[in-house]
Design a protein around this motif. Structure first.
Motif, PDB file in Angstrom:
ATOM      1  N   ASP A   1      26.153 105.337  59.921  1.00  0.00           N
ATOM      2  CA  ASP A   1      26.325 106.552  60.714  1.00  0.00           C
ATOM      3  C   ASP A   1      27.834 107.208  60.679  1.00  0.00           C
ATOM      4  OD1 ASP A   1      24.076 106.539  61.686  1.00  0.00           O
ATOM      5  OD2 ASP A   1      24.437 105.614  63.591  1.00  0.00           O
ATOM      6  N   TYR A   2      28.931 106.128  60.604  1.00  0.00           N
ATOM      7  CA  TYR A   2      30.347 106.536  60.405  1.00  0.00           C
ATOM      8  C   TYR A   2      30.442 106.828  59.145  1.00  0.00           C
ATOM      9  CZ  TYR A   2      31.500 104.256  64.731  1.00  0.00           C
ATOM     10  OH  TYR A   2      31.644 103.913  66.193  1.00  0.00           O
ATOM     11  N   ALA A   3      29.732 106.249  58.041  1.00  0.00           N
ATOM     12  CA  ALA A   3      30.115 106.978  56.728  1.00  0.00           C
ATOM     13  C   ALA A   3      29.325 108.240  56.551  1.00  0.00           C
ATOM     14  CB  ALA A   3      29.341 105.918  55.609  1.00  0.00           C
ATOM     15  N   ARG A   4      28.193 108.405  57.102  1.00  0.00           N
ATOM     16  CA  ARG A   4      27.643 109.472  56.873  1.00  0.00           C
ATOM     17  C   ARG A   4      28.116 110.876  57.730  1.00  0.00           C
ATOM     18  NH1 ARG A   4      23.627 111.963  60.376  1.00  0.00           N
ATOM     19  NH2 ARG A   4      23.470 109.884  61.290  1.00  0.00           N
TER      20      ARG A   4
ATOM     21  N   GLY B   1      21.466 112.487  64.897  1.00  0.00           N
ATOM     22  CA  GLY B   1      21.966 111.248  65.514  1.00  0.00           C
ATOM     23  C   GLY B   1      22.624 111.572  66.738  1.00  0.00           C
ATOM     24  N   TRP B   2      23.256 110.319  66.950  1.00  0.00           N
ATOM     25  CA  TRP B   2      24.244 110.196  68.260  1.00  0.00           C
ATOM     26  C   TRP B   2      25.423 110.971  68.285  1.00  0.00           C
ATOM     27  CZ3 TRP B   2      28.964 108.192  67.532  1.00  0.00           C
ATOM     28  CH2 TRP B   2      29.113 107.297  66.339  1.00  0.00           C
ATOM     29  N   LYS B   3      26.021 111.478  67.241  1.00  0.00           N
ATOM     30  CA  LYS B   3      27.174 112.025  67.257  1.00  0.00           C
ATOM     31  C   LYS B   3      26.971 113.800  67.605  1.00  0.00           C
ATOM     32  CE  LYS B   3      30.686 114.212  64.293  1.00  0.00           C
ATOM     33  NZ  LYS B   3      31.410 114.485  63.093  1.00  0.00           N
ATOM     34  N   GLN B   4      25.712 114.159  67.544  1.00  0.00           N
ATOM     35  CA  GLN B   4      25.595 115.533  68.099  1.00  0.00           C
ATOM     36  C   GLN B   4      25.552 115.741  69.386  1.00  0.00           C
ATOM     37  OE1 GLN B   4      25.253 117.453  65.373  1.00  0.00           O
ATOM     38  NE2 GLN B   4      25.283 115.377  64.277  1.00  0.00           N
TER      39      GLN B   4
ATOM     40  N   ASN C   1      20.467 108.155  69.673  1.00  0.00           N
ATOM     41  CA  ASN C   1      20.139 108.693  68.425  1.00  0.00           C
ATOM     42  C   ASN C   1      18.928 109.564  68.338  1.00  0.00           C
ATOM     43  OD1 ASN C   1      21.302 107.907  65.982  1.00  0.00           O
ATOM     44  ND2 ASN C   1      19.588 106.568  65.300  1.00  0.00           N
ATOM     45  N   ALA C   2      18.149 109.544  69.500  1.00  0.00           N
ATOM     46  CA  ALA C   2      17.192 110.913  69.612  1.00  0.00           C
ATOM     47  C   ALA C   2      17.810 111.875  70.275  1.00  0.00           C
ATOM     48  CB  ALA C   2      15.933 110.201  70.424  1.00  0.00           C
TER      49      ALA C   2
ATOM     50  N   THR D   1      34.701 106.544  70.413  1.00  0.00           N
ATOM     51  CA  THR D   1      36.111 106.749  70.234  1.00  0.00           C
ATOM     52  C   THR D   1      36.493 106.557  68.739  1.00  0.00           C
ATOM     53  OG1 THR D   1      36.612 105.676  72.324  1.00  0.00           O
ATOM     54  CG2 THR D   1      38.388 105.344  70.604  1.00  0.00           C
ATOM     55  N   ASN D   2      35.597 105.964  68.102  1.00  0.00           N
ATOM     56  CA  ASN D   2      35.868 105.735  66.600  1.00  0.00           C
ATOM     57  C   ASN D   2      35.349 106.633  65.817  1.00  0.00           C
ATOM     58  OD1 ASN D   2      36.973 102.978  67.402  1.00  0.00           O
ATOM     59  ND2 ASN D   2      35.031 101.800  67.016  1.00  0.00           N
TER      60      ASN D   2
END
Length: 587
Positions: free
Chosen positions: A249-252, A271-274, A506-507, A582-583
């Motif tokens: 996820d972080y790479a994407r 994903g969860w970032k959204q 993630n959903a 945070t990351n």
């Protein structure tokens, strides 16, 4: 400097809390005797063997009393009063190291009414409990013949008392003198006392009441090992899945940062970032939610402290000491409730903090007292010794208002001032993001139902031993096992809720607060369902009183366990959510 509200109440109630601590006075409490000094035989309760909690005063049956002058007994601790201990003097003349030859101490004038009372007790397998120097003794009232037509009363109590120096270390009762119950006859009750020297140490005198073959059975050890292996598997699985998945996820997301605006708009964002702009949005019903979290943290603190105390001290050697300790620790840990509940409510932007403090302080006491009040009506109807006296009710209410509430207020003020600022790593959007449709098994309701299976699986064997010690005639003493199970339960609960929350986020569903709490709290549903199985297949309980007592207090136990698991799950998940957001770099 102005005193905190309720501070005078705290001082006044400090004396009240002394009720919870055993008072040492008289030789019975010091457990030392001089030769020829009086030894008191207390008659406690009588009741059906299969209904452990359905007990009555010993002299509610038409037994007669010895000729020795009566001695009154007071409830030394609050736990003793709540557990229905009703000690009454037997009237038997017993002196330290002084043998008593078989002698009649009273006579029962058996009319039809008294015979019917004894017959009812024998039919229902009544047995009674006595105490000598705090050592419990059990005896059966009588027995029926093979045909069930004639009934017999045991009339002779043969006591053998072991001593080591100036202390009593062993007591045994043999019931003899079987007499047929015939109306309009006189039955003589007799006793004898034989003193014998014993090598048993005073510190080890309760060992005979323990059952190592039951509690330290290979199944118990295997269940702990099995749960431990489950923990290793779960922690490894969670670590592997989340670390690998999060790394991708972080790479994407890092790759997306390098795209220009046009590419990003055309890209497949998911994903969860959204949901970063909504994940720290206050939960629905924050007042109730924060009160539940605070109460759960307090229950965990009480469980941890009581188990540690029980590991250090043999609480089973004193009547009601476990319940007294639990009440004392619960009152003393009220600031924990206020701190975690008050700080969470402040971070979620709550303004009615006084109302939240009241709800948090009285949530658990109201649940317990409400159940006890309902069962108390049934106990009064049955004239059972479990009926809680009015003075004891007043004492419990005073503890709630003058100890728990002020201490909760202190914790709430500290929590709001020390950790009440909403320092979230992401800014919360003004308009909530719409939640997209997802597969049925990703719905919060499904996650909640499935979330409690693994935590329950890690503790259900231990539940059997705990239930048996409470509802049957076993003394639970392996608190090291209980501590291990508590640690295992915490780890499994946190792992499960983290995985559930990750899939939910993630959903692109940001409603994780209640989901994480309820998915862990659903363990209570499985525990309560297991209590039904235990009642119908592992016990022979019967009657309205015992059934109400069992299912009422099992509901309280299951709910408290669920609130504790929910709070543990939420706290672990909250740390996880804060860490992942945070990351990641967010515009």
């Amino acid at each position: 400097m102005r005193p905190l509200p309720g501070a005078p109440g705290v001082a006044a109630a400090a004396a009240l809390l002394l009720l919870l601590l055993p008072r040492a006075q008289a030789d019975e409490h010091e457990h030392t005797y001089q030769d020829k000094e009086e030894v008191v035989l207390w008659m406690n309760t009588v009741g059906p063997y299969h209904n452990r909690q359905e007990t009555y005063k010993y002299f509610s049956l038409p037994f007669c009393v010895g000729s020795k002058k009566s001695i009154s007994h007071y409830h030394e601790t609050l736990g003793e009063a709540l557990q229905g201990v009703e000690l009454e003097f037997s009237g038997l003349d017993i002196k330290f190291k002084d043998d008593v030859m078989p002698a009649t101490y009273c006579e029962i004038d058996l009319d039809k009414e008294k015979r019917d009372a004894f017959v009812y007790a024998i039919k229902n397998h009544y047995w009674y409990q006595m105490y000598i120097d705090d050592l419990p003794i059990w005896g059966i009232v009588g027995e029926a013949d093979e045909n069930g037509e004639d009934y017999y009363l045991w009339t002779y109590k043969k006591l053998e008392i072991g001593f080591n120096g100036n202390r009593i270390v062993d007591v045994n009762l043999t019931s003899e003198g079987k007499v047929k119950l015939v109306p309009n006859t006189k039955i003589q009750m007799s006793y004898s006392v034989k003193w014998k020297k014993s090598d048993v140490k005073f510190e080890d005198r309760f060992d005979k009441y323990l059952d190592p073959s039951f509690f330290q059975h290979r199944i118990h050890w295997f269940s702990i090992f099995n749960s431990f292996m489950m923990v290793i598997f779960l922690v490894g699985l969670v670590s592997m899945i989340l670390m690998r998945t999060l790394r991708k996820d972080y790479a994407r997301y890092s790759k997306e940062e390098e795209m220009d605006d046009m590419d990003r708009d055309l890209g497949d964002e998911y994903g969860w970032k959204q949901v970063h702009g909504d994940v720290f949005r206050p939960s629905s019903h924050p007042l109730i939610f924060s009160s539940l979290i605070g109460s759960g943290c307090q229950i965990f603190a009480v469980s941890l402290i009581v188990i540690i105390v029980a590991m250090i001290e043999d609480l089973y050697t004193e009547r009601g000491s476990m319940l007294s300790t639990a009440i004392f620790v619960y009152a003393a840990t009220s600031p924990v409730n206020g701190y975690f509940g008050g700080s969470l409510y402040a971070r979620q932007g709550g303004r009615r903090w006084i109302k939240q403090m009241f709800i948090g302080a009285f949530l658990i006491p109201a649940m317990v007292c409400g159940t006890a009040f309902f069962i108390n009506f049934i106990a009064i109807y049955y004239h059972a010794s479990r009926a809680i006296p009015f003075g004891t009710m007043v004492a419990v209410c005073c503890i709630c208002f003058f100890v728990i509430l002020p201490l909760n207020l202190v914790g709430t003020i500290l929590g709001r001032n020390l950790s009440g600022q909403p320092n979230f790593p992401c800014r919360v959007n003004a308009v909530p993001r719409p939640i997209p449709e997802k597969k049925w098994f990703m719905e919060p309701a499904v996650i909640v139902c499935l979330g409690g299976i693994l935590p329950f699986g890690s503790i259900f064997i231990e539940m059997y031993f705990i239930f048996t010690s409470f509802w049957a005639y076993k003394i639970y003493y392996v608190y090291g096992f209980m501590m291990l199970v508590l640690v295992i339960l915490c780890i499994v609960t946190v792992c499960v809720t983290i995985v559930c929350t990750y899939f939910l986020l993630n959903a692109e569903d940001y409603r994780w607060q209640w989901t994480s709490f309820l998915s862990a709290a659903s363990t209570a549903i499985y525990v309560y369902m297991y209590s039904f199985y235990y009642y119908f297949f592992k016990t022979k309980m019967y009657g309205l009183f015992q059934t109400s007592f069992y299912f009422g207090y099992m509901a309280v136990f299951s709910t408290a366990l669920g609130i504790m698991c929910g709070a543990i799950g939420y706290m672990g998940t909250s740390a996880f959510v804060r860490k992942i957001y945070t990351n990641v770099k967010i515009d």
